[in-house]
Scaffold this motif. Structure first.
Motif, PDB file in Angstrom:
ATOM      1  N   UNK A 213      53.753  24.195  41.107  1.00 35.40           N
ATOM      2  CA  UNK A 213      52.717  23.251  40.682  1.00 35.40           C
ATOM      3  C   UNK A 213      51.561  24.032  40.087  1.00 35.40           C
ATOM      4  N   UNK A 214      50.789  23.371  39.230  1.00 33.38           N
ATOM      5  CA  UNK A 214      49.596  23.968  38.661  1.00 33.38           C
ATOM      6  C   UNK A 214      48.515  22.903  38.540  1.00 33.38           C
ATOM      7  N   UNK A 215      47.269  23.329  38.753  1.00 32.29           N
ATOM      8  CA  UNK A 215      46.102  22.442  38.668  1.00 32.29           C
ATOM      9  C   UNK A 215      45.009  23.193  37.931  1.00 32.29           C
ATOM     10  N   UNK A 216      44.338  22.538  37.005  1.00 29.51           N
ATOM     11  CA  UNK A 216      43.216  23.162  36.299  1.00 29.51           C
ATOM     12  C   UNK A 216      42.127  22.117  36.058  1.00 29.51           C
ATOM     13  N   UNK A 217      40.889  22.616  35.944  1.00 30.82           N
ATOM     14  CA  UNK A 217      39.735  21.731  35.761  1.00 30.82           C
ATOM     15  C   UNK A 217      38.684  22.449  34.931  1.00 30.82           C
ATOM     16  N   UNK A 218      38.166  21.759  33.917  1.00 31.74           N
ATOM     17  CA  UNK A 218      37.106  22.299  33.079  1.00 31.74           C
ATOM     18  C   UNK A 218      35.744  21.857  33.569  1.00 31.74           C
ATOM     19  N   UNK A 219      34.916  22.817  33.940  1.00 31.90           N
ATOM     20  CA  UNK A 219      33.610  22.477  34.495  1.00 31.90           C
ATOM     21  C   UNK A 219      32.681  21.898  33.443  1.00 31.90           C
ATOM     22  N   UNK A 220      32.812  22.309  32.186  1.00 34.19           N
ATOM     23  CA  UNK A 220      31.899  21.842  31.149  1.00 34.19           C
ATOM     24  C   UNK A 220      32.298  20.478  30.601  1.00 34.19           C
ATOM     25  N   UNK A 221      33.555  20.273  30.323  1.00 34.60           N
ATOM     26  CA  UNK A 221      33.979  18.982  29.772  1.00 34.60           C
ATOM     27  C   UNK A 221      34.410  17.984  30.844  1.00 34.60           C
ATOM     28  N   UNK A 222      34.334  18.377  32.123  1.00 37.42           N
ATOM     29  CA  UNK A 222      34.627  17.475  33.244  1.00 37.42           C
ATOM     30  C   UNK A 222      36.006  16.833  33.130  1.00 37.42           C
ATOM     31  N   UNK A 223      37.004  17.601  32.757  1.00 41.88           N
ATOM     32  CA  UNK A 223      38.366  17.081  32.645  1.00 41.88           C
ATOM     33  C   UNK A 223      39.321  18.074  33.291  1.00 41.88           C
ATOM     34  N   UNK A 224      40.442  17.552  33.751  1.00 37.64           N
ATOM     35  CA  UNK A 224      41.412  18.412  34.415  1.00 37.64           C
ATOM     36  C   UNK A 224      42.827  17.950  34.156  1.00 37.64           C
TER      37      UNK A 224
END
Length: 407
Positions: A228-239
């Motif tokens: 599994x993989x999870x990612x999140x962008x702190x600036x654009x608030x999307x994951x």
């Protein structure tokens, strides 16, 4: 990590235009490469590599390397799990003090005429961890470039990667878990420490008996893994996230080697399944089915890889004893490439009996990709084409030729 075999058989790139690669291993720890390309506009690149771990026994000359060393088989059969090396294996003592260092690799590439600079830094922190830093400098990119830091860990039973990118301040983590016995414990799938009488080694791995899916000899014949993989962008608030499962056979399996995968992206609704098989010593096949549960769009792709050996037969169609040995070495070289991805010098003679490799793929939209890789004396070449069967008059989207030479 799960779909490597399928991607190699179905998503291989086809050359476009004319491209020439010239590489050289100047010293055991320094190498350089130069690329010149023409796709209507003239472009190229300069790249350099340095490693603190000297490679004195590595041959880089094109004439002394088998063809599969440049074009390794797409179907790479996994080996049984093994435990990571103990930390004390890496210790070097002199006069009561530790003098060992951690190996590192530096790589840089400059693209011309765009003046884009690409850099890579690798450092082995421990037997189970590796640090990787990528950076790109380009005036056309936001903030003049970006960097990606990745910390990878491999414990045999499981592996994980933690990453951070300056692009949108992206944070991510992904992991892979292998079901079955733990190779770090006695009786696991991998290896255990045992004394051995071998020149230059005080301790070497010894295979132990597996408890899971195994044959009569106690060797594991298959492996099931989930990732599994999870990612999140702190600036654009999307994951985003995705999960997957893989079932593959190991070398102890007596039938055809095959790999099955199933991946799911729950946020986008994408579901993908694939099946890859090595149908013969020289033939690999793969198929993939994609489906979106939200839009009901689907896609199908099929691909193949076929290796061709040189004609070693005489006029009467029979092989001499020497030719039979060469044919056996050639097949053995391809087999080693599938299992390990490495080609030893003793296999070079057999690898040179490989005439070439044909790769082909097609999808439901009529997009066809063809690639032929072979050798002409000391040059390794790749020629391919992208074809659109529904394109009408413009049925050929692109044709290309790549030449490689190494000294």
């Amino acid at each position: 990590m799960i779909r490597e075999v399928t991607a190699a058989l179905l998503d291989f790139p086809t050359p476009l235009g004319l491209r020439l690669h010239i590489s050289s291993l100047s010293t055991p720890d320094f190498a350089s490469s130069y690329t010149l390309a023409s796709t209507g506009l003239l472009s190229g690149s300069l790249s350099y590599l340095y490693t603190s771990l000297a490679l004195p026994s590595l041959s880089s000359a094109t004439r002394s390397l088998p063809l599969p060393a440049f074009t390794p088989s797409s179907y790479r059969q996994l080996l049984p799990l093994r435990p990571p090396d103990p930390r004390w294996w890496w210790e070097i003592w002199h006069a009561g003090k530790r003098v060992d260092t951690r190996d590192a690799l530096l790589y840089g590439r400059l693209y011309l005429p765009r003046s884009t600079l690409e850099a890579l830094y690798l450092r082995r922190l421990s037997p189970t961890s590796l640090l990787k830093i990528n950076a790109v400098s380009d005036a056309r990119l936001p903030n003049g470039g970006s960097a990606l830091a990745l910390l990878a860990q491999d414990r045999g039973k499981w592996s994980a990667e933690y990453m951070y990118s300056t692009d949108s301040a992206l944070l991510g983590v992904r992991g892979l878990y292998n079901f079955g016995p733990d190779p770090r414990t006695a009786g696991g799938e991998g290896t255990a420490l045992a004394p051995a009488i071998e020149e230059g080694a005080a301790m070497v791995p010894r295979t132990t008996v597996a408890r899971g899916m195994e044959n009569e000899a106690g060797e594991p014949v298959s492996r099931c893994s989930a990732g599994a993989e999870v990612f999140y962008g702190l600036l654009n608030k999307s994951g985003g996230m995705s999960t997957g499962i893989r079932f593959t056979t190991l070398p102890a399996h007596t039938g055809f080697p095959y790999t099955m995968t199933l991946t799911l992206n729950p946020l986008m609704g994408n579901l993908s399944s694939s099946y890859s098989v090595r149908a013969g010593e020289l033939l690999s096949l793969s198929s993939r089915f994609d489906f979106n549960v939200y839009s009901y769009e689907s896609g199908v792709a099929m691909g193949m890889e076929l290796w061709k050996l040189r004609d070693l037969g005489g006029l009467d169609g029979r092989l001499s004893r020497e030719d039979e040995k060469r044919l056996g070495r050639a097949k053995g070289t391809i087999e080693v490439g599938r299992r390990k991805g490495l080609f030893d010098q003793e296999d070079a003679g057999g690898g040179n009996d490989v005439a070439g490799c044909l790769k082909a793929r097609v999808d439901q939209r009529g997009n066809v990709g063809l690639l032929w890789e072979g050798r002409i004396k000391e040059l390794v070449y790749s020629c391919g084409a992208s074809i659109d069967l529904r394109g009408g008059k413009d049925i050929v989207n692109g044709v290309g030729l790549e030449l490689q030479y190494s000294s």
